[in-house]
Design a protein around this motif. Sequence first.
Motif, PDB file in Angstrom:
ATOM      1  N   TYR B 221       0.822  -1.206   0.000  1.00 12.64           N
ATOM      2  CA  TYR B 221       0.000   0.000   0.000  1.00 12.64           C
ATOM      3  C   TYR B 221       0.853   1.252   0.000  1.00 12.64           C
ATOM      4  O   TYR B 221       1.961   1.264   0.527  1.00 12.64           O
ATOM      5  CB  TYR B 221      -0.867   0.069   1.269  1.00 12.64           C
ATOM      6  N   THR B 222       0.296   2.312  -0.562  1.00 11.96           N
ATOM      7  CA  THR B 222       0.805   3.648  -0.288  1.00 11.96           C
ATOM      8  C   THR B 222      -0.146   4.231   0.739  1.00 11.96           C
ATOM      9  O   THR B 222      -1.363   4.226   0.523  1.00 11.96           O
ATOM     10  CB  THR B 222       0.785   4.504  -1.562  1.00 11.96           C
ATOM     11  N   THR B 223       0.386   4.671   1.862  1.00 13.82           N
ATOM     12  CA  THR B 223      -0.494   5.138   2.936  1.00 13.82           C
ATOM     13  C   THR B 223      -0.027   6.497   3.448  1.00 13.82           C
ATOM     14  O   THR B 223       1.131   6.880   3.283  1.00 13.82           O
ATOM     15  CB  THR B 223      -0.472   4.168   4.131  1.00 13.82           C
ATOM     16  N   ALA B 224      -0.956   7.199   4.067  1.00 12.70           N
ATOM     17  CA  ALA B 224      -0.624   8.465   4.724  1.00 12.70           C
ATOM     18  C   ALA B 224      -1.634   8.677   5.836  1.00 12.70           C
ATOM     19  O   ALA B 224      -2.736   8.143   5.778  1.00 12.70           O
ATOM     20  CB  ALA B 224      -0.685   9.609   3.714  1.00 12.70           C
ATOM     21  N   PRO B 225      -1.251   9.432   6.863  1.00  8.13           N
ATOM     22  CA  PRO B 225      -2.213   9.692   7.931  1.00  8.13           C
ATOM     23  C   PRO B 225      -3.361  10.546   7.406  1.00  8.13           C
ATOM     24  O   PRO B 225      -3.137  11.516   6.689  1.00  8.13           O
ATOM     25  CB  PRO B 225      -1.398  10.461   8.978  1.00  8.13           C
ATOM     26  N   SER B 226      -4.579  10.155   7.758  1.00  4.89           N
ATOM     27  CA  SER B 226      -5.731  10.900   7.260  1.00  4.89           C
ATOM     28  C   SER B 226      -6.818  10.945   8.328  1.00  4.89           C
ATOM     29  O   SER B 226      -6.647  10.407   9.426  1.00  4.89           O
ATOM     30  CB  SER B 226      -6.238  10.249   5.973  1.00  4.89           C
ATOM     31  N   GLY B 240      -5.299   3.091   2.449  1.00  2.19           N
ATOM     32  CA  GLY B 240      -4.244   2.427   1.684  1.00  2.19           C
ATOM     33  C   GLY B 240      -4.588   2.405   0.200  1.00  2.19           C
ATOM     34  O   GLY B 240      -5.710   2.065  -0.165  1.00  2.19           O
ATOM     35  N   GLU B 241      -3.606   2.773  -0.633  1.00  2.00           N
ATOM     36  CA  GLU B 241      -3.847   2.855  -2.079  1.00  2.00           C
ATOM     37  C   GLU B 241      -2.880   1.966  -2.828  1.00  2.00           C
ATOM     38  O   GLU B 241      -1.755   1.743  -2.387  1.00  2.00           O
ATOM     39  CB  GLU B 241      -3.659   4.300  -2.537  1.00  2.00           C
ATOM     40  N   PHE B 616     -10.640  13.165   0.224  1.00  2.00           N
ATOM     41  CA  PHE B 616      -9.714  13.199   1.361  1.00  2.00           C
ATOM     42  C   PHE B 616      -8.429  12.437   1.061  1.00  2.00           C
ATOM     43  O   PHE B 616      -7.365  12.770   1.571  1.00  2.00           O
ATOM     44  CB  PHE B 616     -10.382  12.633   2.613  1.00  2.00           C
ATOM     45  N   ALA B 617      -8.529  11.401   0.222  1.00  2.00           N
ATOM     46  CA  ALA B 617      -7.350  10.559  -0.020  1.00  2.00           C
ATOM     47  C   ALA B 617      -6.412  11.170  -1.053  1.00  2.00           C
ATOM     48  O   ALA B 617      -5.289  10.723  -1.213  1.00  2.00           O
ATOM     49  CB  ALA B 617      -7.791   9.175  -0.475  1.00  2.00           C
ATOM     50  N   GLU B 618      -6.903  12.164  -1.785  1.00  2.00           N
ATOM     51  CA  GLU B 618      -6.112  12.683  -2.903  1.00  2.00           C
ATOM     52  C   GLU B 618      -5.569  14.084  -2.659  1.00  2.00           C
ATOM     53  O   GLU B 618      -4.981  14.679  -3.561  1.00  2.00           O
ATOM     54  CB  GLU B 618      -6.984  12.691  -4.167  1.00  2.00           C
ATOM     55  N   GLN B 635      -2.246  13.887   1.884  1.00  2.00           N
ATOM     56  CA  GLN B 635      -2.572  13.248   0.617  1.00  2.00           C
ATOM     57  C   GLN B 635      -2.009  11.825   0.604  1.00  2.00           C
ATOM     58  O   GLN B 635      -0.863  11.611   0.981  1.00  2.00           O
ATOM     59  CB  GLN B 635      -1.975  14.061  -0.522  1.00  2.00           C
ATOM     60  N   VAL B 636      -2.819  10.867   0.168  1.00  2.00           N
ATOM     61  CA  VAL B 636      -2.348   9.484   0.131  1.00  2.00           C
ATOM     62  C   VAL B 636      -1.731   9.164  -1.229  1.00  2.00           C
ATOM     63  O   VAL B 636      -0.671   8.571  -1.315  1.00  2.00           O
ATOM     64  CB  VAL B 636      -3.507   8.506   0.442  1.00  2.00           C
TER      65      VAL B 636
END
Lengths: 169, 906
Positions: B221-226, B240-241, B616-618, B635-636
């Motif tokens: 996954y590519t992840t980031a805090p959101s 997770g993307e 929110f994910a972008e 941004q995720v």
Amino acid sequence: MASGQQRKEREQAAIDAVLAEHKGAHRDSLIPILQHMQERVGYLSVAAVRSIAHHLHLPASKVYGVATFYNQFRFMPKGKYHVQVCRGTACHVKGSLATLDAVRQELGVEPGETSKNGAYSIEVVACMGACGLAPLVCVNGTFYADMTPKKVRALLEEQRERQAAHEAR
Amino acid sequence: MAIIYIDGKPLETQDGQNLLEACIELGLNVPYFCWHPALGSVGACRQCAVKQYRDENDKQGRLVMSCMTLVTDGMRISVDESESKDFRANIIDWMMTNHPHDCPVCDEGGECHLQDMTLMTGHNYRTYRFKKKTYVNQNLGPFINHEMNRCIQCYRCVRYYKDYAGGHDLDAFASHNHVYFGRHEDGVLESEFSGNLVEVCPTGVFTDKTLKEHFTRRWDYTTAPSVCVHCALGCNITPGERYGKLRRIRNRYNRSVNGYFLCDRGRYGYEFVNSDKRPKAPLKRQMIDGKPVHVPMTRDEALSEIGKFFSNGSKAIGIGSPRASLEANFALRALVGAENFYLGLSKADGKLLSAVLEIVLSGPARQPSLGELKDHDAVLILGEDMTNVAPIAALNIRQSVNNQPRANAKAMGIPEWNDLPVRRAMDTDRGPLFIASVAPTRLDDVATQTFHATPDGIASLGFAIANFIDPQSPAANVSGEVRALAQQIATALQSAQKPLVVSGPSCRSEAVIQAAANIAWALCRKAKPAGIYFAAPESNSVGLGLFGGANIENAAEALRKGGADTLVVLENDLYRRVPAALVDELLSLAKHVLVVDHQYSATAQKAEYVLPGATFAEGDGTLVNNIGRAQRMMQVFNPEGEITESWRWLRRLRAASGKGREDEWISFDSFLHALVAEIPAFSHILDAAPTAAFRVGGLKIPRQSHRYSGRTAMKANVAVSETGVTADPDSPMSFSMEGFSMMTPAALMSSFWTPGWNSAQSITRFQEEVNGPLEGGDPGVRLIEPQPDSAVPYFDAVETNESHDAAWTALPLYHIYGSEELSASSPAVAELSPKPYAMLHSDDARARGLLDGDAVTVKIDGQEISTSLKTNDTMARGVVCLPAGLEDAPYIEFPAAAEILRSVTS
């Protein structure tokens, strides 16, 4: 023969009759009610579990959880031929495990279950108080002593033939 | 403080802890299964055995379960000693006798606690040679996949589901080696928090069913805090993307917010991000064959064409949104000018929101954080169905009823973490929880008393309670029965250590909100540290409220007066907020209508131009939750096409129109500084996360794990040589594996991983102490603090009008699945949305000759809604409840006068 619908209705009536005898019961009466239900209806159906849960204001999963915990409760109706295999100490020493395996293989049913056509069910019991006859198998109340796998196969074969003859008549 | 000796080394631990907690805090690898930081110890799995010695001369020692052993000063234990090591390896061996070892096809593989613990104990070879037991699985609904064969019988699932979340339909069945965890028959799990089973289960028995549609291994996954956008609580999440698709949502621990758990709307509502219907390029409406059709255009075309509408001398009106970030709303305000910026709320919604803000900004009562809700020992909920409006708040309030009985258990000398004796000591005792609502709520099962009445009736009860606590608070005219209840509640709140009053806008009544304030303020004047907690409708409602501004009706008025040519609607479907006729009028009054949104909403479909915004994910952005806590979402992933953050589109338009410079506000940080300079109320949002210049050891923080696979191969259809990594000028994170992933500040934690700990359990390695804050402090800043010395006057009590005239009062009922716009378009959530209905009290229905299930027509404001009737034995009389915000349902402005007719069937 009674249709499925009629059978269901009869069963529900029996369930309601049992619960009527336990009016105002609380959750601590759960096990006596389960025993009573099995005695009268023969087994604990999904409908019975739901009705008991409703009666005692408990979640159905709780009732089912308690019932499945104990070996004494069955969730399928008994077969026409109810085969009890003793697994008590004396029978165990005399080789009842092999007898039980033979019964399972012969009938294609696991203990606590009933064959699809409703003819056979197996129950494992702890002791039937006739240790002198070990290993012991009991079919519909009739005791068969000194059962070896070979003898039990012969017994069940004979039973099956009798059943077939009965159906042919 | 206690000193214990572990393998001869003296180490400091906290008093009152159990040995397992102490070892975890010290960073030791002691394996465990049945223990969970939120659930405490039961000593069921025997996995955490260690050797304990009587004194330094004792060489033999004895095995103890570390999770069941209280830490005492001078205690001597060994983790590495060989007998305990063998014991632990043996336990795993036994647990695995029936485990299918199907890791390659198991969704849990790679983030499995059972895998981690197996490696940790060093049990490498299977010794059990016989047949494995197999089980029949159940269909548990659209969220959870069931695979019983993998079960190791740790009992965590039922302890979480029943004891913690209050569910009734998941249980343990049978005994010995037949133990089965499931429902009594197939069916959808009833709890709104069932998704947490995915993270609570140490192996792959309960897994995420929506993830199965687009499965990805943990390390890919590519992840980031959101931050979750599906309600106002602002739960912290890790999306997770992979391959440009959002694959799943996982919980991100934050003690001050959601802790370990998410609700199912938050976990499974994400699929709107992957919707095919989203606009991906700027769209322009053209007439083709006499029909209006949206045709894509390039970014430059769009900017030069639309930019003109905002040039000097022309006037534009902007409508903001409570589901858009602070940045997006500010960019709109900057583009159209503060005087032309309208909050995207109806007059009624705006009034309720400002009533709440007035109370929390001026009053003495403090708003507890979402996490702190668990600490209160007497709770009154006034007119809110928390489970459906603010789900995790309801889960935490459910924990609060245990506080008083837990205190009793503590007085009996039982440590808090020792779950079974504590529960036995608590028995069926519960602390005070009073719920006043229009219809039954999902928390009623733990309530001391419930009270179902009309909003006016609820407000009167509230005013009566406040009057009992402080006679200076205005009295309400109530019946003797209500008075007795009010006195009971007042006494319970006054005798508590930390009372809490909860309310919100769901009753559509300002009086209910004000009554809640009076109670909390009365308690504060009696020197009780009372908390006040308001639910809010949407992810940035409070943030939008802090901007201040007029509402949609005012925008319509301004347009009617003329002078504005252009209407800009930001991330908002106006058809969900005001009557359709008003929206149609608004859209026709403006010469040009521009919608910036990530959804192709009913409003967007009618716009002349649509600019594709980011979800929110972008994109990066800041959301302010219901208690005024500002939190940053990172941004995720980079979205496809021309999709970008709304604020960036609006900035570009501002530059294109000549109002702003081309190089102005290019970076997120410079834009944030402009926002703060303009609106000082938001000055603290700068502290919500480090700036883009932040580095650890001179390096950015990676969004991908060090095990990320296929980064060249996945783009091989484009180019066989590796394409460059997209730069991220907006945050200190990189869109790749490169960077430094240790010592990361909590606000930038993209995933929790440490060697040997790949599962969700790794969180304990990042907490300052078990159940404590994340190392370095929980991310997020509070923008609203109470005024302890405030002497705001009490609100006046309402005159209740309990007469039953011919008309019914129509009120909304909110549904966790279906009432929220974004999650409702995710298939799994949509599957559980209710069918439209109208609900009446059984006696009210009977009086009209109506029965449950009858087809009825509800007439409101000239609209006729055909639906089916539901009856309820305890809800308020004279009220008809309709589900709020369902897709395709017409907008109704609640409360409304309604007529109910039996539908004529032909």
